[in-house]
Write a protein that holds these residues in place. Structure first.
Motif, PDB file in Angstrom:
ATOM      1  N   GLY A  24       0.785  -1.229   0.000  1.00  0.00           N
ATOM      2  CA  GLY A  24       0.000   0.000   0.000  1.00  0.00           C
ATOM      3  C   GLY A  24       0.815   1.275   0.000  1.00  0.00           C
ATOM      4  N   VAL A  56      -0.488   3.697  -2.355  1.00  0.00           N
ATOM      5  CA  VAL A  56      -1.747   4.337  -1.938  1.00  0.00           C
ATOM      6  C   VAL A  56      -1.426   5.617  -1.162  1.00  0.00           C
ATOM      7  N   LYS A  84      -5.766  10.231  -5.141  1.00  0.00           N
ATOM      8  CA  LYS A  84      -6.533   9.215  -4.398  1.00  0.00           C
ATOM      9  C   LYS A  84      -7.157   8.203  -5.352  1.00  0.00           C
ATOM     10  N   ASN A  94      -6.331   2.267  -4.558  1.00  0.00           N
ATOM     11  CA  ASN A  94      -6.814   1.742  -3.305  1.00  0.00           C
ATOM     12  C   ASN A  94      -6.247   0.362  -3.087  1.00  0.00           C
ATOM     13  N   LEU A  95      -5.978   0.059  -1.834  1.00  0.00           N
ATOM     14  CA  LEU A  95      -5.461  -1.255  -1.504  1.00  0.00           C
ATOM     15  C   LEU A  95      -6.636  -2.089  -1.022  1.00  0.00           C
ATOM     16  N   PHE A 112      -7.689  -2.950   2.611  1.00  0.00           N
ATOM     17  CA  PHE A 112      -7.201  -1.854   3.455  1.00  0.00           C
ATOM     18  C   PHE A 112      -7.523  -0.544   2.744  1.00  0.00           C
ATOM     19  N   THR A 113      -8.771  -0.417   2.297  1.00  0.00           N
ATOM     20  CA  THR A 113      -9.171   0.782   1.563  1.00  0.00           C
ATOM     21  C   THR A 113      -9.305   1.945   2.542  1.00  0.00           C
ATOM     22  N   ASP A 114      -9.319   3.141   2.005  1.00  0.00           N
ATOM     23  CA  ASP A 114      -9.508   4.319   2.845  1.00  0.00           C
ATOM     24  C   ASP A 114     -10.825   4.221   3.615  1.00  0.00           C
TER      25      ASP A 114
END
Lengths: 135, 664
Positions: free
Chosen positions: B626, B629, B635, B638-639, B642-644
């Motif tokens: 990430g 990211v 932005k 995205n991982l 483990f997204t925002d």
């Protein structure tokens, strides 16, 4: 005096395991830090730290592997650079840089982890609650 | 979200580990009131099979589509509970864990505070899990070849086990021969069988095994890839001997005129030639030319070896070779170093001639050693009449190494037996505690006691040659507080043996970084779990065996060698490897093509597609760290998992709970 609310972002491979090590050794430390596990400290964008403050956090910790020990080779190099800039941005915006803790904790360093949590909690406690300074 | 979110929350008591500190009933009741939580239970042991079945049953009966378990560290049981979800028909990535043991009940004294913290952690997990998405793992084929690094007894054992099951092993050893430290030893405790007699047959088996490729005098240069598909570059250092032509006849080292002090194998007690094998039973039986000491390389003359070699195998123009091999798994068995006794000046090693280290004594008493097995003082002729053996040299000492080196007690007792048997000399052992905790070890200790060795409990203060009492002239005097009688004593002896501890290799850290594993504070390699996964590491596909993981005797090293081989074989047996499903993805719609992410990737998984001017991530190469990211300015990356959204939800869950408690 108040109980500071702190969010801790810990990398999965070193720091989170360091926290586990502290737990396995039953080392006691204050309950103020709520830990969020991320794969690598490099995953933490400055916005994520800022979101914590916006949500009312009094302090944020970003812990990763020691430089040279990163599970992903060099993700923590990015963290080191990024967080240094973020720290200046915080100061520029009137947020004390002492509210952000960036450090390296290895899987073996349970004691360092427990000490760090205790000292950072105390450091944040010395500052006013974050919501007050934002008003 | 089209489908209604139905979360099941399970709070584990973990016996009294959690329930003794956290009010689990209260946490469970409170969790039941969180948004989208359909049911909330607490149970004694969630990881037990009834606990797991409970989850699977509820998923089916209650139509749960998200599961949260609050228990121990995800490093311990995340895979267990993911498995329970799968058996209930739920995608494993729709599960989230709250760590209320290692991060709460075990570290918090106040029960009320611990319960509050548990609530915050559970809320964080509940908030997060609503945003989690099902993910499918990718599978890649597993390469059945194995790299074993280190040709000591642990590495040899591992290599043999794997090769015997007809899988190919690349065995890399830094020294000219296999054998490691065990090849230097004389007798092995507690059975006193000769070290070489039990080791060399194994070495020969590995050396001639058709499924083993041996690289001695070689080192691993670099490693890339991941479990199932590692690419390893091996530096084969120039031996200056053609390996195929050499028959190992030994004429070269007979004819070589240059004598060199052998400070590796013979610990400085004996000599070898500039072209040599470290010991007669070396595997492979191919010598190396010691370039810094070879007359030809120094002066350009000599070439005696070349003149006499009957097969023309001497090649002075040989160069180092870099070879690349592909393997699916790696076993590190890189062993240890002995503690440098010079670091404790008061024991006189290096200053007082007749102070020896344990490794030197092994060579002295070894029939194949420099004295042919005669135990003599440094002058080479005098037989000692009394010998003092000092335990824990460099171990159990805050100034050097805190840990116990595990082998020194038994090694010292073995020396006592050998000295008495060979010389009939009086033996004094100076110990802190006697530690003999394995099969037949304590019986050996009792035997040595009966044989007449004197054991004195106390850490030795100093070894000196300054005589001040009658009978001390010309002797080494060991000054010690005998803690059992509470008196200072001076024991004059002819010979002192320092039972030096074991320590991690000087380059252990470097090796750990090369293979992507971690070291403890003492620089031993860290295993995945100290009890339940002792030979795996946090890096999938990389295993450790033997003393590189911590001080170990021969039986434990061999056991670990076999254990690591078994772990590798079980991986190979699976045929394919599940790779990280939590990879990073680029949103084409918002990517501005700034290329900021590309240099941040440690795996070169991000490329730039020129015609659309967007970044693209190769999922097979992405390891899911990430870092990209965190760097993406628009932005757009995205991982997965483990997204925002997920991390922010987790943070909000924790923050809201903390704020709630603050207000009340």
């Amino acid at each position: 005096m108040y109980e500071p609310k702190i969010i801790g972002f810990l990398c999965n491979w070193c720091s989170y395991r360091g926290a586990d090590t502290a737990g396995m050794a039953r080392m006691k430390y204050p309950p103020n830090v709520k830990i969020i596990r991320v794969p690598c400290s490099g995953r933490i964008s400055p916005e994520l730290v800022l979101r914590c403050f916006r949500e009312g956090a009094d302090g944020v910790m970003v812990l990763g592997c020691h430089i040279g020990d990163c599970h992903y080779a060099n993700g923590n190099h990015r963290t080191a650079k990024r967080m240094a800039i973020l720290r200046q941005l915080l100061e520029y915006n009137g947020i004390e840089a002492q509210r952000l803790c960036v450090d390296w904790v290895s899987a073996a360093e349970g004691e360092k982890f427990a000490t760090l949590i205790a000292s950072f909690t105390e450091q944040v406690r010395q500052l006013a609650p974050f919501v007050e300074i934002m008003q | 979200m089209a489908e209604e979110t139905r979360i099941g929350v399970y709070i584990c008591h973990c016996g009294t580990n959690i329930a003794g500190v956290v009010d689990v009933g209260e946490v469970s009741r409170w969790a039941g009131e969180l948004p989208n939580v359909i049911l909330s239970r607490d149970y004694k042991f969630m990881c037990s099979s009834p606990g797991q079945e409970l989850i699977a049953k509820d998923i089916k009966a209650q139509g749960l589509n998200r599961v949260v378990v609050a228990s121990c560290s995800p490093h311990l049981h995340e895979s267990t509970f993911r498995g329970a979800c799968v058996s209930g028909g739920l995608n494993p990535y729709l599960f989230e864990m709250a760590n209320i043991r290692e991060q709460d009940s075990w570290v918090t004294t106040d029960k009320l505070e611990a319960t509050k913290k548990a609530k915050a952690l559970v809320a964080a997990a509940v908030y997060r899990v609503s945003y989690q998405k099902p993910l499918e793992s990718l599978f890649v084929p597993m390469d059945p070849s194995v790299l074993v690094v280190g040709g000591g007894v642990a590495g040899v054992q591992a290599a043999l086990e794997i090769a015997n099951s007809r899988r190919h092993v690349y065995l890399v050893e830094r020294e000219p021969s296999l054998g490691g430290h065990m090849a230097q030893l004389d007798k092995t405790f507690p059975t006193l069988d000769c070290s070489a007699c039990i080791l060399t047959p194994k070495m020969t088996d590995v050396g001639k095994h058709k499924h083993v490729t041996l690289f001695t005098w070689s080192e691993v240069e670099s490693v890339s890839g991941y479990v199932g598909n590692f690419t390893v570059t091996i530096r084969k250092r120039a031996r200056y001997i053609h390996e195929e032509l050499c028959t190992g006849c030994g004429i070269c080292w007979e004819k070589c005129p240059k004598k060199v002090l052998d400070d590796v194998f013979e610990t400085g007690l004996g000599y070898r030639k500039a072209v040599y094998t470290p010991f007669p039973q070396a595997v492979p039986n191919i010598p190396v030319i010691d370039r810094p000491n070879c007359t030809y390389f120094i002066k350009g003359t000599c070439q005696a070896c070349k003149k006499f070699c009957p097969t023309g195998a001497i090649k002075f123009d040989q160069q180092d070779e870099l070879l690349t091999v592909k393997v699916g798994s790696i076993i590190l068995a890189t062993g240890y170093e002995v503690f440098d006794a010079r670091r404790i000046p008061q024991y006189g090693y290096g200053r007082l001639a007749n102070v020896f280290t344990s490794m030197e004594f092994e060579r002295l008493t070894n029939a194949a050693g420099p004295t042919g097995g005669k135990v003599v003082l440094r002058d080479g002729v005098t037989t000692p009449k009394s010998v003092g053996i000092i335990h824990c040299v460099g171990s159990r000492d805050v100034n050097y190494n805190n840990y116990c080196s595990a082998i020194c007690c038994m090694q010292s007792l073995k020396f006592a037996h050998l000295v008495q048997e060979k010389l009939g000399a009086q033996v004094y052992e100076f110990y802190i505690d006697i530690r003999t905790p394995a099969k037949a070890y304590d019986e050996f200790y009792q035997r040595v006691l009966k044989e007449g060795a004197q054991l004195i409990r106390g850490r030795v203060a100093e070894v000196t040659n300054e005589a001040c009492l009658p009978g001390e002239d010309g002797k080494l005097i060991i000054q010690v507080e005998d803690t059992l009688i509470g008196k200072q004593r001076r024991i004059p002896v002819d010979m002192v043996i320092l039972s030096v501890g074991l320590q991690a290799r000087a380059d252990a850290k470097e090796v750990a970084i090369k293979f992507g594993i971690s070291c403890s504070v003492d620089e031993w390699f860290i295993e995945k779990h100290p009890k339940l996964d002792p030979v795996a590491t946090m890096t999938d596909g990389v295993f450790v065996a033997g003393a590189c993981q911590g001080p170990k005797d021969i039986p434990s090293s061999v056991a670990q060698g076999s254990a690591a081989a078994a772990r590798v074989m079980s991986l190979i047996g699976q045929g394919e490897i599940e790779i990280e499903a939590a990879t990073a993805v680029v949103d084409d719609g918002t990517c501005v093509g700034c290329k900021e992410c590309i240099p941040t990737c440690p795996y070169q998984a991000i490329s730039f597609i020129e015609y659309v001017r967007k970044a693209y991530i190769n999922e097979a190469l992405c390891k899911g760290c990430g870092t990209c990211v965190g760097a993406c300015l628009s932005k757009s990356i995205n991982l997965k998992h483990f997204t925002d959204d997920q991390l922010v939800a987790e943070m909000v869950g924790a923050m809201q709970t903390m704020k709630l408690f603050e207000a009340s």
